[in-house]
Design a protein around this motif. Sequence first.
Motif: not given
Length: 288
Positions: A197-214
């Motif tokens: 929510r913080v990222i969406d509010r402060e950087l709307p439309g930014c390129a985002r990746e969520t990387l799971l480290v295994l």
Amino acid sequence: MGFFDKIKKLNIFSGFSAIDDDFYDELEETLILSDMGMDTTLKAVEELKSRVKGEKIKDEEGVRACLRRVLQEMLAVGDQGLKLDTKPSVVLFIGVNGVGKTTTIGKLGASLKGEGKKVLLCAGDTFRAAAAEQLTVWAQRSGAEIVKQHEGADPAAVVFDAVSAAKARNTDVILVDTAGRLHNKQNLMNELNKISRVIDRELPGCARETLLVLDATTGQNGLIQAKQFREAAGVTGIVLTKLDGTAKGGITVAIANELQIPVKYIGLGEGVEDLRPFDAEAFTEALV
């Protein structure tokens, strides 16, 4: 020795004599032992059987080449590159403690710095003792900047500070560490949602990746972790660590096939240069 030569080769074709039921039984057993899992193994072997019959393949090298193609196609899910086309872009790292998450962030930070990008590390794991200190060492080693707070601080507040700093400093990429807890999925989900929510509010439309480290050495347990994290956060890619000479890399195929999440990076050692973009062709070449 080439990078992928470090991956332990499977002796699937040792003592190869004929393409018969015994061969397929042995192949199934070998793939399962390589941590590919039952479902993915059966799917791969059935597809191989169908193609060997349809293409009238009779020799060992033909079967090898066919198996490589089958595995490559199973690995070809989603975009295997990082989407970093806004300034700043955000890469969120999630995963349980001990998988090499903080080290992976440091290595990727160094790699992106090497490409000429301005990188900011965010010490969002405020629960593990010394997590911020470990990330600070990597920031110094890679030449990246870092934003951190005191131990026990609100992770979303640290992310807010990092985003503010990134905007002020004209940063290209923010790499965010997060707490590696999985024992309470609701807490984890709430925390990741708050960060999002913080990222969406402060950087709307930014390129985002969520990387799971295994950790590749955990085998099928890694697949279970991946399923749980996928439910708690929108995972866009996998980083598979500790895929060295002792790891059984079949888990890579199982994750891609069963979760339809691309493997984007693999780590084969402790050095900064030992994190590389995943190359399905080179990987299957080494595996088979």
